[in-house]
Write an enzyme that holds these catalytic residues in place. Structure first.
Site, PDB file in Angstrom:
ATOM      1  N   TYR A  30     122.896   3.404  36.345  1.00 39.08           N
ATOM      2  CA  TYR A  30     122.587   4.096  35.633  1.00 39.08           C
ATOM      3  C   TYR A  30     122.342   3.514  34.634  1.00 39.08           C
ATOM      4  O   TYR A  30     122.723   1.789  33.808  1.00 39.08           O
ATOM      5  CB  TYR A  30     123.192   5.693  35.218  1.00 39.08           C
ATOM      6  CG  TYR A  30     124.621   5.624  34.828  1.00 39.08           C
ATOM      7  CD1 TYR A  30     125.541   4.186  35.193  1.00 39.08           C
ATOM      8  CD2 TYR A  30     124.629   5.839  33.466  1.00 39.08           C
ATOM      9  CE1 TYR A  30     127.255   4.604  33.826  1.00 39.08           C
ATOM     10  CE2 TYR A  30     126.027   5.594  32.700  1.00 39.08           C
ATOM     11  CZ  TYR A  30     126.594   5.632  33.121  1.00 39.08           C
ATOM     12  OH  TYR A  30     127.976   4.776  32.551  1.00 39.08           O
ATOM     13  N   ARG A  49     119.514  -5.316  31.249  1.00 38.40           N
ATOM     14  CA  ARG A  49     120.903  -4.511  31.473  1.00 38.40           C
ATOM     15  C   ARG A  49     120.571  -3.685  32.795  1.00 38.40           C
ATOM     16  O   ARG A  49     121.075  -3.879  33.936  1.00 38.40           O
ATOM     17  CB  ARG A  49     121.514  -3.678  30.485  1.00 38.40           C
ATOM     18  CG  ARG A  49     123.075  -3.670  31.124  1.00 38.40           C
ATOM     19  CD  ARG A  49     124.353  -3.016  30.527  1.00 38.40           C
ATOM     20  NE  ARG A  49     123.782  -1.566  29.573  1.00 38.40           N
ATOM     21  CZ  ARG A  49     124.094  -0.595  28.708  1.00 38.40           C
ATOM     22  NH1 ARG A  49     125.351  -1.239  27.699  1.00 38.40           N
ATOM     23  NH2 ARG A  49     124.129  -0.032  28.170  1.00 38.40           N
ATOM     24  N   ARG A  97     125.480   9.358  56.271  1.00 41.66           N
ATOM     25  CA  ARG A  97     126.987   8.511  55.642  1.00 41.66           C
ATOM     26  C   ARG A  97     127.592   7.812  56.457  1.00 41.66           C
ATOM     27  O   ARG A  97     128.328   7.922  57.243  1.00 41.66           O
ATOM     28  CB  ARG A  97     127.920   9.280  55.385  1.00 41.66           C
ATOM     29  CG  ARG A  97     129.145   9.311  54.231  1.00 41.66           C
ATOM     30  CD  ARG A  97     130.449  10.003  54.479  1.00 41.66           C
ATOM     31  NE  ARG A  97     131.401   9.305  53.415  1.00 41.66           N
ATOM     32  CZ  ARG A  97     131.826   8.538  54.333  1.00 41.66           C
ATOM     33  NH1 ARG A  97     131.566   7.585  54.986  1.00 41.66           N
ATOM     34  NH2 ARG A  97     132.672   7.354  53.710  1.00 41.66           N
ATOM     35  N   HIS A  99     128.664   3.356  55.624  1.00 44.04           N
ATOM     36  CA  HIS A  99     128.914   1.895  54.628  1.00 44.04           C
ATOM     37  C   HIS A  99     127.664   0.670  54.777  1.00 44.04           C
ATOM     38  O   HIS A  99     127.287   0.877  53.311  1.00 44.04           O
ATOM     39  CB  HIS A  99     130.189   1.434  54.516  1.00 44.04           C
ATOM     40  CG  HIS A  99     131.637   2.400  54.440  1.00 44.04           C
ATOM     41  ND1 HIS A  99     131.945   3.886  54.744  1.00 44.04           N
ATOM     42  CD2 HIS A  99     131.806   2.226  53.706  1.00 44.04           C
ATOM     43  CE1 HIS A  99     132.642   4.049  54.691  1.00 44.04           C
ATOM     44  NE2 HIS A  99     133.540   3.292  53.197  1.00 44.04           N
ATOM     45  N   LYS A 144     127.087  -1.646  35.452  1.00 46.01           N
ATOM     46  CA  LYS A 144     126.952  -0.232  34.478  1.00 46.01           C
ATOM     47  C   LYS A 144     127.135   0.464  36.240  1.00 46.01           C
ATOM     48  O   LYS A 144     125.270   1.369  36.235  1.00 46.01           O
ATOM     49  CB  LYS A 144     125.242  -0.142  33.663  1.00 46.01           C
ATOM     50  CG  LYS A 144     125.787   1.210  32.876  1.00 46.01           C
ATOM     51  CD  LYS A 144     125.065   1.057  31.834  1.00 46.01           C
ATOM     52  CE  LYS A 144     125.576   1.923  31.272  1.00 46.01           C
ATOM     53  NZ  LYS A 144     126.360   3.161  30.088  1.00 46.01           N
ATOM     54  N   GLU A 176     138.488  -2.263  26.582  1.00 46.94           N
ATOM     55  CA  GLU A 176     137.370  -1.645  26.387  1.00 46.94           C
ATOM     56  C   GLU A 176     137.801  -0.095  25.979  1.00 46.94           C
ATOM     57  O   GLU A 176     139.302   0.395  26.388  1.00 46.94           O
ATOM     58  CB  GLU A 176     136.384  -1.496  26.612  1.00 46.94           C
ATOM     59  CG  GLU A 176     135.993  -1.336  28.154  1.00 46.94           C
ATOM     60  CD  GLU A 176     134.676  -1.209  28.837  1.00 46.94           C
ATOM     61  OE1 GLU A 176     133.714  -1.442  27.445  1.00 46.94           O
ATOM     62  OE2 GLU A 176     134.174  -1.612  30.005  1.00 46.94           O
ATOM     63  N   LEU A 200     131.820  -3.014  30.006  1.00 45.57           N
ATOM     64  CA  LEU A 200     130.778  -3.225  29.870  1.00 45.57           C
ATOM     65  C   LEU A 200     129.938  -4.461  28.993  1.00 45.57           C
ATOM     66  O   LEU A 200     130.310  -3.985  27.366  1.00 45.57           O
ATOM     67  CB  LEU A 200     130.200  -1.955  29.378  1.00 45.57           C
ATOM     68  CG  LEU A 200     128.917  -1.168  29.985  1.00 45.57           C
ATOM     69  CD1 LEU A 200     128.604  -1.403  31.316  1.00 45.57           C
ATOM     70  CD2 LEU A 200     128.370  -0.495  29.579  1.00 45.57           C
TER      71      LEU A 200
HETATM   72  N1  PLP Z   1     131.820   0.857  27.434  1.00 39.65           N
HETATM   73  C1  PLP Z   1     131.565   1.264  28.890  1.00 39.65           C
HETATM   74  C2  PLP Z   1     133.048   1.127  30.061  1.00 39.65           C
HETATM   75  C3  PLP Z   1     130.772   2.509  28.391  1.00 39.65           C
HETATM   76  O1  PLP Z   1     130.348   3.488  29.607  1.00 39.65           O
HETATM   77  C4  PLP Z   1     129.315   1.720  27.769  1.00 39.65           C
HETATM   78  C5  PLP Z   1     128.738   2.687  27.537  1.00 39.65           C
HETATM   79  O2  PLP Z   1     128.603   4.169  28.211  1.00 39.65           O
HETATM   80  C6  PLP Z   1     130.161   0.792  26.546  1.00 39.65           C
HETATM   81  C7  PLP Z   1     130.961   0.519  26.971  1.00 39.65           C
HETATM   82  C8  PLP Z   1     129.335   1.057  24.989  1.00 39.65           C
HETATM   83  O3  PLP Z   1     127.684   0.402  25.768  1.00 39.65           O
HETATM   84  P1  PLP Z   1     126.870   0.628  25.080  1.00 39.65           P
HETATM   85  O4  PLP Z   1     126.587   0.565  24.192  1.00 39.65           O
HETATM   86  O5  PLP Z   1     125.253  -0.427  26.091  1.00 39.65           O
HETATM   87  O6  PLP Z   1     126.049   2.606  25.129  1.00 39.65           O
END
Ligand code: PLP
Length: 281
Positions: A30, A49, A97, A99, A144, A176, A200
């Site tokens: 997503y 991304r 369903r 895997h 993501k 993070e 991320l």
């Molecule tokens: N880290 C995580 C785990 C996230 O889910 C997100 C955004 O949803 C971010 C960082 C920040 O990313 P962005 O600046 O692209 O929204």
């Protein structure tokens, strides 16, 4: 209005199959875009991304990226969203369903919609509180994907403790937040975890570091520890919905003077100017 399975339709008409692999396995990817002034913000970085995540998890995008862009821009226009977010997800498709990946005849399912969302100006002014927690997620946090149970559990654990956000660490090394990246300032220098598999690679993170570089704010993509956070002059998170968000308390310890600090404010101002200029110009 939503986009679902090759067409625009009223949200109430959308029927999602229980055989969708997103539903069973979180087998999908997503993006969340910001919409400022009726425009998708930093769309090239989001598409980059999305493409990278799709390749890494071996989901074929249902259309070329130019076509995805046309669909998403049409959605923004037709819903008349001026200030908000756009959510798009693509799952591996519908199949019984088991895997293993389904065979090639199974088409990925794309869904997208817009929501109105104000900029969180009060929180950006006053700051939020955070607690730290063990980063219990898997080792591909750079992707993501829809598998967000770790993030969801961690966010809720912070709320249960009366804090607004959670700052994650692996054996003391800060990674993070649950849905944003985290940065700290020490002696006028900004530090944030390197963009590897443990975080991320946030679009907002990348924009903030670019703005810092352009204006001579020193920064290093270097990991730091929880105790460095406690002793930081400033802490803030970066993310699509929260933008540059001051964190004024961590584990009940006051950070700096307990208010948004000068570098955080400067970056917020630069970010606002960047929004006003229009990121795609
Ligand atoms: N880290 C995580 C785990 C996230 O889910 C997100 C955004 O949803 C971010 C960082 C920040 O990313 P962005 O600046 O692209 O929204």
């Amino acid at each position: 209005m939503m986009y679902y399975r090759d067409q625009f339709m009223p949200e109430s008409d959308v029927r999602i199959s229980p055989d969708d692999r997103g539903y069973y396995f979180g087998d999908g990817i997503y993006e969340v875009f910001r919409i400022y002034n009726g425009q998708l913000f930093e769309k090239e970085l989001h598409y980059k991304r999305l493409i990278r995540t799709a390749e890494q998890v071996r989901i074929e995008l249902p259309y070329p990226i130019e076509e995805i862009n046309s669909i998403l821009e049409q959605l923004v226009r037709e819903t008349n969203t001026m200030l908000g977010t756009l959510y798009v997800q693509i799952t591996r498709g519908e199949a019984p369903r088991i895997h293993p990946f389904p065979d090639k005849s199974t088409k990925p399912v794309m869904m997208a919609y817009c929501r109105d969302a104000d900029r969180p100006l009060a929180a950006m002014e006053n700051g939020i509180t955070a607690v730290t927690a063990d980063d219990i997620r898997w080792l591909r946090c750079d992707l993501k994907t829809l598998n967000l149970l770790g993030n969801v559990m961690l966010k809720q654990s912070a709320l249960d403790k009366g804090a607004d956000e959670v700052i994650l660490h692996r054996n003391g090394t800060v990674t993070e937040c649950s849905a944003s990246n985290v940065m700290m300032v020490k002696n006028n220098k900004v530090f944030t975890h390197p963009a590897d598999n443990l975080i991320l690679h946030g679009v907002t993170r990348a924009v903030v570091l670019k703005l810092a570089a352009q204006t001579g704010i020193e920064f290093a993509e270097r990991a730091f520890q929880v105790h460095d956070l406690y002793n930081a002059d400033e802490v803030f998170s970066t993310g699509t919905t929260g933008e540059v968000m001051p964190i004024v308390q961590v584990d009940k310890r006051t950070i700096g003077d307990g208010v948004s600090g000068p570098i955080t404010r400067k970056l917020q101002m630069l970010f606002t100017q960047h929004i006003e200029r229009g990121s795609n110009k």
